[in-house]
Write an enzyme that holds these catalytic residues in place. Sequence first.
Site, PDB file in Angstrom:
ATOM      1  CD1 TRP A 357      74.310  45.444  21.431  1.00 17.85           C
ATOM      2  CD2 TRP A 357      72.872  44.680  20.979  1.00 17.85           C
ATOM      3  NE1 TRP A 357      74.849  44.401  22.276  1.00 17.85           N
ATOM      4  CE2 TRP A 357      73.382  43.904  22.395  1.00 17.85           C
ATOM      5  CE3 TRP A 357      71.369  43.801  20.283  1.00 17.85           C
ATOM      6  CZ2 TRP A 357      73.555  41.682  22.312  1.00 17.85           C
ATOM      7  CZ3 TRP A 357      70.792  42.345  20.811  1.00 17.85           C
ATOM      8  CH2 TRP A 357      71.929  41.762  21.593  1.00 17.85           C
ATOM      9  CG  ASP A 358      73.306  47.534  24.877  1.00 13.08           C
ATOM     10  OD1 ASP A 358      74.035  47.027  24.800  1.00 13.08           O
ATOM     11  OD2 ASP A 358      74.238  47.647  26.690  1.00 13.08           O
ATOM     12  CD  GLU A 488      80.447  41.809  23.643  1.00 15.32           C
ATOM     13  OE1 GLU A 488      80.634  41.642  24.340  1.00 15.32           O
ATOM     14  OE2 GLU A 488      79.735  42.556  22.835  1.00 15.32           O
ATOM     15  CE  LYS A 600      80.380  39.281  28.128  1.00 11.80           C
ATOM     16  NZ  LYS A 600      80.704  40.793  27.111  1.00 11.80           N
ATOM     17  CD  GLN A 601      75.333  39.443  24.919  1.00 15.20           C
ATOM     18  OE1 GLN A 601      77.187  39.770  25.155  1.00 15.20           O
ATOM     19  NE2 GLN A 601      74.709  40.853  25.427  1.00 15.20           N
TER      20      GLN A 601
END
Length: 768
Positions: A357-358, A488, A600-601
Amino acid sequence: MKKYLKYDEWCVIEDGFDPANHQASESIFSIGNGKMGQRANFEEKYTGDSLQGSYIAGVYYPDKTRVGWWKNGYPEYFAKVLNSPNWIGINVNIDGFELDLNTCKIDSFTRTLNMKEGFLQREFGATLNDGKKVLVKTRRFVSMADTENGAIRYSVTPINFSGKISFTPYIDGDIVNEDSNYDEQFWNVLDVQAAEGFAYLESQTKKSDFRCGFAMKYLIKLNEKPQKTNAEVVQLNKWVGNKVELEVKEGETASIEKYVGVTSSLNYTTGELKSKAEELASYACHKGFDQMFEDHRSKWAEKWVHSDIKIKGDVAAQQGIRFNIFHLNQTYTGEDERLNVGPKGFTGEKYGGTTYWDTEAYCVPFFLMTAPSEVTRQLLIYRYKHLPRAIENAAKLGFKDGAALYPMVTANGEECHNEWEITFEEIHRNGAIAFAIHNYIRHTGDKKYLEEYGLEVLVGISRFWSQRITFSEARQKYVMLGVTGPNEYENNINNNWYTNKMATWCLKYTQEALAHVKSAAPARYDELVAKMSFKEEETNRWQDIVDRMHFPYNEELKVFMQQDGFMDKEQVMADDLDPAERPINQHWSWDRILRSNFIKQADTLQGIYVLEEEFSDEEIERNFNFYEPRTVHESSLSPCVHSVMAAKIGRTEKAYEMYLRTSRLDLDDYNAEVHEGLHITSMAGTWMSIVEGFGGKRAYDEKLYLTPTIPNEWEEYAFRITFKGKDLEVRVNAKEVEIISHATLPAELFVYGKPVMVEPKKSITISR
Ligand code: BGC
């Protein structure tokens, strides 16, 4: 963090050789041209630790899945980006001694990546075991102009002796992949051929049957003058080359120019592979190194005109951003709709697959504004072509009637990731893919894309959301259960705010797209309705979901909740973590991570970033202040989003801190993993941090907005963007913003909220 590289505006320079840094440098100094790429491995033999990496875009190996406990629905294989035959090799023998930087004494060493002109260079002095000293200079590039060619110039000058120097240029098909699940070799060598001045090797990937041909030709020179030499032909089962020997006097320079042509069955019939590769190698050899290089250099010059960002007063930041732009441009050029942007590009094997998906979430914004619109269109068409596979992927999980679930990781449209929490649950990828269509249209105005390709993708994705979302009688709301968001460090959660938000956005946008195509192209609409067996009643449920979706919210804090129950977790801030325990993914058990509140992000903030116009400044600020302290940024995709959001709410210092983390992530090896390859997709995030963060660029309602700010550390910065075909340069310093038009038509935009018109080839200046 590892800082061993010199600061320079256009080059990355390693001065002095430390074998402990070699594998990191092999990643950092990689070169590529969208079609193939090469880690900075040495041409001559090197017996020290090295990660060999030579990659051909679109060629992958389906490595049999390896998991502890098989679950129905897992893909059978993981598509690996694979190391392919080595075409750079040139063994060098000096009066009986093999040149090997692992065994000889290194007197001097400089490795340079010239990002402006796209080449890798080394210069070193070495003393061999018998005391003989040589000076070696090498330069190589994979051509941006002749995209199936690589060229190397390699020269040796004896410093304190006269003697025999031999070069053995070769192609080696006996290669391994470090990232192999069952320690298999991924290639079969099908053919080796050699004659004087020529060698050819053809290899085939096992299972996926990609065939690649590598042909080499070379020229030998003494003090720049071409030499006629007698070559010894060396031909083994999987290795083929020529050995050429020269008598060289002290101070003279012996050199070899190696020209390689690389073909693959993606572009040629198997019968053509050899003749075409040979033709390519001969063509390059005939054209010559200098002309090849000149053509390559001018292609890079064109790329830099449109994608460069200039920063005055901060060389580390300048080098950082150019490094990111350079790697993005050499990973993807948009010339082939079958290719994509892998997280490691052509710099390592880790991660496998070529598409995450990046691409849509991070790379599309970069290419949209720095390259012709066709480049992004190719990325979108890539997904369109994979739509049947996305429908199959969804069907494997029990969805029906044309519902499409795009893969989390893929090389050919088929899902190849195999961790249940990601494969089955990290479905937010569908949202990014749908949003990229909207993003493309609002930046280019190309609404026709919807009728041609976009609508089918949107309907497939909306059908998936409609089936995946269920109605909760208890809440009297629609809910989405058992998902993993971008963060995640949470699995199997209910109502991830980001995923719910993207899903409802998508259901709304698909209805607008249907209405648009129906009125703009009624005949095409009917055709598509028939092709998709689409019933207009389908949208009733879609709209009902939009109206009655549940979004977790904390009334007290007035903050969107990442998921149901997030506040039940013990609330600890990232700054309170023991630095020795960071990154937590290398120090804590997975169980502990899942129970913690650490993020995480960017997750909720990712949603706010994407759909920013839906939120007030106060909402953005409250959510930023809540989530940023809980985020550990253990994905390279994270700091850039926080940087853009920090700039939006006027926290320029924080934005700058986050910017530095993304821009020099690989150069300074923040995550201690650069030896495995670079973080190519997150590099687009670095660009976002400047253009969307400090530059405040937005594209709402198909209009361009800029709200520039500047970090204290910079004197000035400038970037260039293309919006709806209009090419604009933006220069920002503490006092003013200058917009220079390179367009042929007047360009209208909003600067600090006020409308501005820039006439063709003119500029305007606005005080800050
Ligand atoms: C991130 C994902 C990303 C992947 C590849 C992971 O660490 O969490 O969001 O798609 O890396 O870059």
